[in-house]
Design an enzyme around this catalytic site. Structure first.
Site, mmCIF file in Angstrom:
data_model
loop_
_atom_site.group_PDB
_atom_site.id
_atom_site.type_symbol
_atom_site.label_atom_id
_atom_site.label_comp_id
_atom_site.label_asym_id
_atom_site.label_seq_id
_atom_site.Cartn_x
_atom_site.Cartn_y
_atom_site.Cartn_z
ATOM 1 N N GLU A 36 -5.542 0.304 -4.587
ATOM 2 C CA GLU A 36 -6.762 1.117 -4.523
ATOM 3 C C GLU A 36 -7.585 0.975 -5.802
ATOM 4 O OE1 GLU A 36 -8.678 3.310 -2.597
ATOM 5 O OE2 GLU A 36 -7.631 2.154 -1.069
ATOM 6 N N TYR B 257 0.819 -1.208 0.000
ATOM 7 C CA TYR B 257 0.000 0.000 0.000
ATOM 8 C C TYR B 257 0.859 1.267 0.000
ATOM 9 C CZ TYR B 257 -4.708 1.954 0.899
ATOM 10 O OH TYR B 257 -5.926 2.591 0.810
#
Length: 537
Positions: free
Chosen positions: A372, A363
């Site tokens: 995402e 991430y």
């Protein structure tokens, strides 16, 4: 900490007892074959003498290609960014997906001790932490060459009530923070345990209730009937996933919603069960989407449901996935925002779990943007799958949460033209990896829209087809949602690794399109043209 090594360590081909495999969705024979191929192709996989491999998942394509995913260790230390997917067919090695480029490894002693590493990470954390920070030695291999480092994990609560579980990678030689990421994956950009059930009552009979939701109207939801005649918001048909009321706290599992007549909510926020019904329904739709479209049995592909927590915090305008509790959490919104429990947000958060149990895209950097983007893509595909009349499917994220949105054009993100949010890029540039992951995701979102729909302008927006592409090719993509979603899913589960960037995503999706439809097919060519149309060549 985020569970990374949830699968079986295969120490020799076909030497794993069946009992060790029972809890994991893994094909032991295929994993054993892949391990043998690693031995036979050590140079291709940049294998060092002291490298070890931990099997995590195996995906078998419709053409029989086996994609066996392994986490790598060196002298027992996790190699961050060293994971690899071995591709084979009929026992023959076909290639590997990896980002590690060398067999060189650092020494494993280092000058910096654990306490010093925690101190360095604490300075970067900048918040008061909860509990005791933890640290482990790792080989950090997301950079140009592997480095001995400490992975320091710190937990806390941000000013906006979002929990944080920061992972810092501190160079064990000089104390420099090499990288960082948050294991809490939110629906929107962050601005800087009770038990279910109760007493001796058992709730183990599946029942069908009615959820009077806020966004989706009156919907059928699966619940559990209890021995005392009451009901709980627990879905026994989907692995026992359950929904709880956190009662505006920021910790704990919450209290499982209970009801006497199996009718939940009032279509308004005046009844606390209303948003519980939204979340419960959205998670069920996401479960069904993955099962019926992709053949996946739950988040971890093991048939086990997850916890959904609603009414988190006070005026909290966000939602998030956490690996540490294997749960999705939804805020109540506030001011100009409704609770964040609409279908695409539920699909977005549950898809973070799917990513963590497959490619495990880190991430941060470009891999964080892809993480995402994956959640936006599948959250949108869940919305199309559900096709609820009260929430018309579209390529906007979170448009339902705005209290005042008469034109229906306000949204958190716009997949067809990401820059409409004022921060996300439409076209790839080398600096996208330095952006917040909720903005760098725009490249992947834009690609997927063009791949599925082509350069077509959605109703209500004054943009031309030429403004939807970065290279003037308004004929890019357009292969349809059904093919596009299958390509992205196979790319995620069969070809991407934790450190995949946008160039790697282009390769992964082309490989997936080749496997599914053939090289030179309309789908394969559509993938190539859609990536080029967003500047990834």
């Amino acid at each position: 900490m985020q569970n990374r090594l949830l699968s079986v360590a295969i120490v020799a081909a076909l030497a794993v007892p069946a009992s060790a495999l029972a809890a994991q969705p893994i094909n032991s024979q295929a994993a054993g074959r892949a391990l043998g191929l690693i031995d036979a192709h050590a140079a291709v996989l940049h294998r060092a003498d002291a490298d070890g491999f931990v099997a995590r998942t195996v995906v078998v394509g419709k053409d029989g290609t086996e994609h066996a995913r392994f986490d790598r260790t060196f002298r027992g230390l996790p190699v961050i960014g060293g994971d690899v997917v071995v591709h084979s067919r009929n026992g023959q090695f076909k290639g590997a997906s990896q980002t590690l480029k060398t067999s060189m490894r650092p020494g494993v002693t280092g000058r910096l001790g654990k306490a010093q590493a925690i101190t360095e990470a604490g300075a970067a954390f900048g918040l008061g932490f909860e509990g005791t920070p933890s640290a482990r030695k790792v080989i950090y291999a997301r950079g140009a060459s592997p480095v001995l480092a400490w992975e320091v994990t710190m937990r806390g609560i941000r000013a906006d009530q979002t929990p944080t579980e920061m992972h810092f990678f501190v160079d064990a030689g000089n104390g420099r923070v090499l990288d960082r990421y948050d294991a809490i994956h939110t629906a929107n950009r962050v601005t800087r345990k009770g038990k279910p059930g109760g007493g001796g009552t058992t709730c183990n009979t599946s029942a069908s209730g009615t959820g009077k939701s806020l966004f989706s109207g009156n919907v059928g939801i699966n619940t559990a009937k209890c021995s005392d005649g009451t009901y709980q918001m627990k879905d026994l048909t989907r692995g026992g996933g359950y929904t709880t009321d956190l009662k505006n706290r920021t910790s704990g599992s919450g209290t499982t919603f209970a009801d006497a007549d199996n009718s939940w909510g009032s279509n308004t926020t005046a009844d606390r069960a209303t948003v519980g019904a939204d979340a419960h329904y959205g998670v069920a739709e996401t479960w069904d989407y993955y099962k019926n479209v992709h053949g996946r049995n739950g988040i971890a592909n093991d048939g086990k449901g997850a916890l959904s927590r609603v009414h988190y915090g006070r005026n909290y305008v966000n939602a998030f996935w956490s690996d540490s509790c294997f749960c999705m959490t939804f805020g109540d919104g506030g001011g100009s925002y409704y609770p964040l429990v609409n279908i695409d947000v539920a699909g977005h958060e549950m898809s973070h779990g799917v990513t963590s149990r497959s490619a495990n895209l880190t991430y941060s950097g470009e891999s964080g943007g892809l993480n995402e983007s994956t959640s936006d893509i599948f959250g949108t595909m869940v919305e199309y799958y559900s096709n609820n009349a009260n929430d018309t499917p579209d390529y906007m994220i979170g448009e339902e949460i705005y209290v005042n949105n008469p034109s229906g054009t306000a949204a958190l993100r716009y997949m067809f033209k990401p820059s409409l949010d004022g921060a996300s890029p439409d076209c790839y540039s080398p600096n996208v990896g330095s952006m917040d992951v909720h903005y760098s995701s725009g490249i992947g979102n834009h690609f997927f829209y063009l791949l599925a729909e082509g350069a077509t302008t959605p109703a209500g927006f004054n943009v031309t087809p030429a403004q939807l592409v970065c290279n003037g090719n308004t004929s890019a993509g357009g292969i349809g949602r059904a093919a596009a979603e299958k390509i992205w899913y196979l790319a995620l589960t069969g070809y991407m690794t934790s450190n995949t960037n946008y160039a790697g995503a282009r390769t992964a999706t082309l490989n997936a399109a080749r496997d599914l439809y053939g090289t030179g097919s309309a789908q394969y060519n559509g993938v190539a043209s859609a990536w080029s149309a967003v500047g990834v060549n």
